[in-house]
Design an enzyme around this catalytic site. Structure first.
Site, PDB file in Angstrom:
ATOM      1  N   ASP A   1      17.489 -11.318  -2.597  1.00  0.00           N
ATOM      2  CA  ASP A   1      18.821 -10.994  -3.098  1.00  0.00           C
ATOM      3  C   ASP A   1      19.219  -9.568  -2.731  1.00  0.00           C
ATOM      4  OD1 ASP A   1      19.151 -13.498  -4.149  1.00  0.00           O
ATOM      5  OD2 ASP A   1      19.082 -12.902  -6.248  1.00  0.00           O
TER       6      ASP A   1
ATOM      7  N   GLU B   1      -6.380 -12.634   6.182  1.00  0.00           N
ATOM      8  CA  GLU B   1      -7.206 -11.424   6.277  1.00  0.00           C
ATOM      9  C   GLU B   1      -8.527 -11.527   5.528  1.00  0.00           C
ATOM     10  OE1 GLU B   1      -4.696  -8.308   4.772  1.00  0.00           O
ATOM     11  OE2 GLU B   1      -3.755  -9.653   3.345  1.00  0.00           O
TER      12      GLU B   1
ATOM     13  N   HIS C   1       0.803  -1.222   0.000  1.00  0.00           N
ATOM     14  CA  HIS C   1       0.000   0.000   0.000  1.00  0.00           C
ATOM     15  C   HIS C   1       0.838   1.276   0.000  1.00  0.00           C
ATOM     16  CE1 HIS C   1      -3.746  -2.136   0.279  1.00  0.00           C
ATOM     17  NE2 HIS C   1      -3.362  -2.781   1.359  1.00  0.00           N
TER      18      HIS C   1
ATOM     19  N   ASP D   1      -8.794  -5.621   6.215  1.00  0.00           N
ATOM     20  CA  ASP D   1      -9.286  -6.467   5.124  1.00  0.00           C
ATOM     21  C   ASP D   1     -10.252  -7.527   5.629  1.00  0.00           C
ATOM     22  OD1 ASP D   1      -7.975  -5.828   2.433  1.00  0.00           O
ATOM     23  OD2 ASP D   1      -6.270  -5.748   3.785  1.00  0.00           O
TER      24      ASP D   1
ATOM     25  N   ARG E   1       7.118  -6.125   3.112  1.00  0.00           N
ATOM     26  CA  ARG E   1       5.818  -6.641   2.655  1.00  0.00           C
ATOM     27  C   ARG E   1       5.708  -6.436   1.147  1.00  0.00           C
ATOM     28  NH1 ARG E   1      -0.304  -5.217   4.721  1.00  0.00           N
ATOM     29  NH2 ARG E   1       0.147  -3.109   3.978  1.00  0.00           N
TER      30      ARG E   1
END
Length: 257
Positions: free
Chosen positions: A87, A152, A48, A178, A73
């Site tokens: 990586d 969620e 987000h 959510d 996230r």
């Protein structure tokens, strides 16, 4: 020389409660400032917030050596995206919208080198290996990967016990906003049936061998979540903190309500 120790993963395994905050500015300068506050972990949000691979990597660099452990996230659990952020130096990922044990197992494999997984072994090019400066990185990295999955939706909550049984998942994070929307209460995670679902979910996670996580920006709600079993608990969002402080300052000096 082995891969760096994931101290966040170790603390979860020991059952310690760790307090976190969302980093949503998508900027290394702001995240570096947040990293001086003393939070145990910070979420570099690619779902987000307007982050891309380069901005995520820059924030990982900004937090190097800080007390705050970076949790990245991603907006989705695609194997190629997981490979890139690992990586770039991430060791802990938070993946949204997990609704089945099969999804969770796929994520575990994506985060691990063969034979345990399918992560591409091009570590010679990677910041994670200090650009080949850690000769044993590929051989030792798997043990330092930490996977947090977000449950969620109603489907995710129904599959929670199966998700908790997946080896390689370190924690399960309940997404209140959510979940509330999926349960028919958009914008109201305080609706009684949503609260009960959260209480039940946190309790079930805490009773397992996984760590329970959640976000709350209201102190009373956060205290409730902690009492219900939340172990990795986020208690703030940086962009909201700035907006709130700025509005309060304007209100104080302008006389506006």
């Amino acid at each position: 020389m082995p891969a760096p120790t994931n101290t966040f993963k170790q603390r979860l395994a020991r059952g310690e409660r760790v307090i976190g905050c969302w980093a949503g500015f998508a900027d290394p300068y702001a995240t570096e400032i947040l990293g001086t506050a003393g939070f145990d972990w910070l979420v570099i949000d690619g779902e987000h917030a307007p982050n891309d691979l380069r901005s995520i990597m820059a924030q990982l660099v900004a937090l190097k050596g800080a007390h705050s452990h970076p949790v990245v996230r991603l907006p989705m659990g695609e194997t190629w995206a997981i490979k890139q952020v690992l990586d770039a130096g991430a060791q802990t990922l938070l993946i949204p919208l997990i609704e089945s044990a099969d999804q969770a197992r796929d994520l575990v494999r994506a985060m691990r080198y063969p034979p345990e997984g399918i992560r591409g072994a091009g570590a010679a090019l990677a910041r994670a290996s200090e650009f080949s400066g850690i000769p044993d990185y590929v051989a030792t990295a798997n043990d330092q990967m930490c996977l947090l999955v977000q449950v969620e939706t109603r489907a995710g909550m129904e599959a929670l016990d199966e998700i908790l049984a997946v080896e390689g998942v370190d924690g399960v994070f309940i997404g209140p906003a959510d979940l509330a929307a999926d349960m028919g209460h958009p914008g109201n995670s305080g609706a009684p049936e949503v609260v009960e679902a959260i209480r039940d979910g946190l309790g079930r996670i805490a009773a397992s061998d996984k760590a329970a996580g959640i976000l709350a920006v209201d102190d009373k709600v956060a205290q409730d979540y902690a009492a219900w079993g939340a172990q990795f608990l986020a208690v703030g969002i940086d962009v909201v903190m700035l907006a709130k402080a700025a509005r309060q300052t304007v209100k104080l000096w302008s006389g506006r309500d």
